[in-house]
Design a protein around this motif. Structure first.
Motif, PDB file in Angstrom:
ATOM      1  N   LYS A  80       6.608 -19.688 -11.351  1.00  0.00           N
ATOM      2  CA  LYS A  80       5.835 -20.881 -10.970  1.00  0.00           C
ATOM      3  C   LYS A  80       4.949 -21.285 -12.156  1.00  0.00           C
ATOM      4  O   LYS A  80       4.060 -20.544 -12.553  1.00  0.00           O
ATOM      5  N   GLY A  92       1.870 -37.421  -6.758  1.00  0.00           N
ATOM      6  CA  GLY A  92       1.853 -36.055  -7.298  1.00  0.00           C
ATOM      7  C   GLY A  92       3.262 -35.508  -7.454  1.00  0.00           C
ATOM      8  O   GLY A  92       3.602 -34.872  -8.453  1.00  0.00           O
ATOM      9  N   ASP A 127       0.197 -38.026  -2.398  1.00  0.00           N
ATOM     10  CA  ASP A 127       1.048 -36.862  -2.653  1.00  0.00           C
ATOM     11  C   ASP A 127       2.393 -37.264  -3.253  1.00  0.00           C
ATOM     12  O   ASP A 127       2.967 -36.542  -4.061  1.00  0.00           O
ATOM     13  N   GLY A 158       4.754 -27.589 -11.508  1.00  0.00           N
ATOM     14  CA  GLY A 158       3.720 -28.355 -10.824  1.00  0.00           C
ATOM     15  C   GLY A 158       3.485 -29.702 -11.491  1.00  0.00           C
ATOM     16  O   GLY A 158       4.265 -30.116 -12.365  1.00  0.00           O
ATOM     17  N   GLY A 159       2.422 -30.369 -11.085  1.00  0.00           N
ATOM     18  CA  GLY A 159       2.188 -31.714 -11.613  1.00  0.00           C
ATOM     19  C   GLY A 159       0.731 -32.019 -11.939  1.00  0.00           C
ATOM     20  O   GLY A 159       0.398 -33.140 -12.305  1.00  0.00           O
ATOM     21  N   GLY A 160      -0.127 -30.997 -11.814  1.00  0.00           N
ATOM     22  CA  GLY A 160      -1.576 -31.202 -11.940  1.00  0.00           C
ATOM     23  C   GLY A 160      -2.048 -31.742 -13.286  1.00  0.00           C
ATOM     24  O   GLY A 160      -3.153 -32.269 -13.375  1.00  0.00           O
ATOM     25  N   GLY A 217       1.341 -27.535 -13.613  1.00  0.00           N
ATOM     26  CA  GLY A 217       1.378 -28.651 -14.543  1.00  0.00           C
ATOM     27  C   GLY A 217       0.460 -28.379 -15.735  1.00  0.00           C
ATOM     28  O   GLY A 217       0.791 -28.684 -16.882  1.00  0.00           O
ATOM     29  N   SER A 246       8.003 -33.151   0.361  1.00  0.00           N
ATOM     30  CA  SER A 246       7.174 -33.749   1.414  1.00  0.00           C
ATOM     31  C   SER A 246       5.709 -33.670   1.047  1.00  0.00           C
ATOM     32  O   SER A 246       5.282 -32.695   0.411  1.00  0.00           O
ATOM     33  N   PRO A 247       4.934 -34.664   1.488  1.00  0.00           N
ATOM     34  CA  PRO A 247       3.495 -34.591   1.236  1.00  0.00           C
ATOM     35  C   PRO A 247       2.854 -33.461   2.025  1.00  0.00           C
ATOM     36  O   PRO A 247       3.492 -32.852   2.872  1.00  0.00           O
ATOM     37  N   ILE A 262       8.585 -29.379  -2.283  1.00  0.00           N
ATOM     38  CA  ILE A 262       9.573 -29.346  -1.208  1.00  0.00           C
ATOM     39  C   ILE A 262       9.959 -30.781  -0.816  1.00  0.00           C
ATOM     40  O   ILE A 262      10.709 -30.996   0.134  1.00  0.00           O
ATOM     41  N   PHE A 298       2.043 -30.632   1.001  1.00  0.00           N
ATOM     42  CA  PHE A 298       2.393 -29.290   0.513  1.00  0.00           C
ATOM     43  C   PHE A 298       2.026 -29.180  -0.957  1.00  0.00           C
ATOM     44  O   PHE A 298       1.639 -30.165  -1.588  1.00  0.00           O
ATOM     45  N   THR A 299       2.150 -27.978  -1.492  1.00  0.00           N
ATOM     46  CA  THR A 299       1.886 -27.775  -2.925  1.00  0.00           C
ATOM     47  C   THR A 299       3.132 -27.180  -3.567  1.00  0.00           C
ATOM     48  O   THR A 299       4.051 -26.711  -2.869  1.00  0.00           O
ATOM     49  N   THR A 300       3.120 -27.168  -4.870  1.00  0.00           N
ATOM     50  CA  THR A 300       4.272 -26.565  -5.555  1.00  0.00           C
ATOM     51  C   THR A 300       4.230 -25.034  -5.445  1.00  0.00           C
ATOM     52  O   THR A 300       5.245 -24.384  -5.668  1.00  0.00           O
ATOM     53  N   ARG A 320      -2.674 -35.193  -9.088  1.00  0.00           N
ATOM     54  CA  ARG A 320      -2.692 -34.396  -7.849  1.00  0.00           C
ATOM     55  C   ARG A 320      -3.044 -35.325  -6.712  1.00  0.00           C
ATOM     56  O   ARG A 320      -3.905 -36.196  -6.870  1.00  0.00           O
ATOM     57  N   GLY A 321      -2.417 -35.100  -5.571  1.00  0.00           N
ATOM     58  CA  GLY A 321      -2.671 -35.949  -4.412  1.00  0.00           C
ATOM     59  C   GLY A 321      -4.144 -36.091  -4.104  1.00  0.00           C
ATOM     60  O   GLY A 321      -4.631 -37.183  -3.774  1.00  0.00           O
TER      61      GLY A 321
HETATM   62  N1  UDP Z   1       3.013 -32.191  -3.825  1.00  0.00           N
HETATM   63  C1  UDP Z   1       3.426 -32.536  -2.540  1.00  0.00           C
HETATM   64  N2  UDP Z   1       4.363 -31.748  -1.921  1.00  0.00           N
HETATM   65  C2  UDP Z   1       4.908 -30.640  -2.510  1.00  0.00           C
HETATM   66  C3  UDP Z   1       4.479 -30.294  -3.796  1.00  0.00           C
HETATM   67  C4  UDP Z   1       3.521 -31.071  -4.433  1.00  0.00           C
HETATM   68  O1  UDP Z   1       2.963 -33.518  -1.992  1.00  0.00           O
HETATM   69  O2  UDP Z   1       5.789 -29.996  -1.896  1.00  0.00           O
HETATM   70  C5  UDP Z   1       2.089 -33.089  -4.551  1.00  0.00           C
HETATM   71  C6  UDP Z   1       0.612 -32.872  -4.245  1.00  0.00           C
HETATM   72  O3  UDP Z   1      -0.032 -34.132  -4.261  1.00  0.00           O
HETATM   73  C7  UDP Z   1       0.151 -32.051  -5.416  1.00  0.00           C
HETATM   74  C8  UDP Z   1       0.982 -32.609  -6.547  1.00  0.00           C
HETATM   75  O4  UDP Z   1       2.248 -32.898  -5.951  1.00  0.00           O
HETATM   76  O5  UDP Z   1      -1.232 -32.222  -5.659  1.00  0.00           O
HETATM   77  C9  UDP Z   1       1.183 -31.701  -7.748  1.00  0.00           C
HETATM   78  O6  UDP Z   1       1.545 -30.413  -7.328  1.00  0.00           O
HETATM   79  P1  UDP Z   1       0.569 -29.143  -7.482  1.00  0.00           P
HETATM   80  O7  UDP Z   1      -0.846 -29.564  -7.232  1.00  0.00           O
HETATM   81  O8  UDP Z   1       1.109 -28.043  -6.660  1.00  0.00           O
HETATM   82  O9  UDP Z   1       0.758 -28.845  -9.034  1.00  0.00           O
HETATM   83  P2  UDP Z   1       0.108 -27.691  -9.946  1.00  0.00           P
HETATM   84  O10 UDP Z   1      -1.279 -27.392  -9.421  1.00  0.00           O
HETATM   85  O11 UDP Z   1       0.985 -26.497  -9.841  1.00  0.00           O
HETATM   86  O12 UDP Z   1       0.119 -28.278 -11.320  1.00  0.00           O
END
Ligand code: UDP
Length: 239
Positions: free
Chosen positions: A14, A79, A76, A55-57, A17, A139-140, A137, A142-144, A61-62
């Motif tokens: 994992k 994101g 989301d 990830g996408g942070g 971002g 869908s909004p 996944i 959720f997180t990566t 981020r949503g």
């Molecule tokens: N996100 C989502 N559904 C998911 C995974 C991610 O809606 O299954 C959106 C959510 O808005 C999140 C953003 O994508 O804030 C980026 O993902 P994440 O925050 O997990 O990234 P990381 O913190 O790992 O960089």
């Protein structure tokens, strides 16, 4: 010297971002992406099958959208798109260092990534291709991290390797509290009960219920991914 034997055959890494930020405060540092790709290559060369959840942070981020008054589902989705951008960059970097890679998005974007088809992903891994998962996944809400746990189960990865900026799981934030103590290993339930910031509680619960161990390690120390898959004591084991 005898060649070291890896303790895993299939792992899911994992990458947040933020891991792609490198020298930047926003977006993607392509040199950093290449450096990560090089480390993944070293893991691949041990014969280990590798899937990555990105990830996408570093882009969006949503929560940022909702704070500005956006609807959560729409924010989301932005994101999710951020993770797809990172997926493209990571695939590009992996290919540049000579890795055969497939980018698999949980949201359908046929022009630039494959859809998630479980058996097809497993086939890619068996053929020694690195798989980059984006769009969580799909869908909004959720997180990566949760997506990493889900995909690890679906593809039967033996471990989730959660890359972070610190050396493992601490009793408090080591950047803020110099008395913070690092755990060599910790139980899932303790992580949830103590509210430790390892992964979100949905991800930890999924791992707990299905017995998927998580190795939390520092990505900024070169060679750590390789050391961890060789079974060396790196970071913290959540089990
Ligand atoms: N996100 C989502 N559904 C998911 C995974 C991610 O809606 O299954 C959106 C959510 O808005 C999140 C953003 O994508 O804030 C980026 O993902 P994440 O925050 O997990 O990234 P990381 O913190 O790992 O960089």
């Amino acid at each position: 010297m005898a060649r070291q034997k890896p303790v895993y055959t299939r792992v899911l890494i994992k990458l947040s971002g933020e891991s792609l930020l490198g020298r930047h405060s926003y977006g993607i540092d392509l040199d950093r992406a290449l450096a990560i790709a090089q480390e993944i290559k070293e893991v691949r060369e041990l014969g280990i099958q590798v899937a990555i959840m990105i990830g996408g942070g570093n882009i969006f981020r949503g929560i940022r959208g909702t704070e500005a008054g956006m609807d959560r589902a729409a924010a989301d989705q932005m994101g999710l798109l951020a993770t797809v951008i990172n997926g493209i960059a990571l695939q590009e970097a992996l290919e540049k260092v000579g890795i055969v890679c497939r980018h698999v998005s949980a949201m359908e974007i046929k022009a630039l990534a494959e859809p998630f088809i479980r058996r097809r992903v497993i086939r890619h891994l068996e053929k020694d291709r690195v798989v980059v998962f984006s769009a969580g996944i799909g869908s909004p809400y959720f997180t990566t991290d949760t997506a990493a746990a889900l995909r690890a189960l679906e593809i039967k990865a033996e471990v989730i390797m959660k890359a972070t900026k610190v050396d493992g799981v601490y009793s408090a934030d080591p950047m803020l509290d110099k008395n913070a103590k690092k755990f060599a290993s910790i139980r899932y339930l303790q992580v949830i009960q103590k509210g430790l910031k390892v992964m979100d509680s949905t991800a930890i619960s999924l791992c707990k219920d299905n017995h998927v161990p998580i190795v939390v390690f520092n990505l900024n120390k070169r060679g750590n991914i390789r050391r961890a898959v060789l079974g060396e004591k790196v970071g913290t084991l959540v089990h």
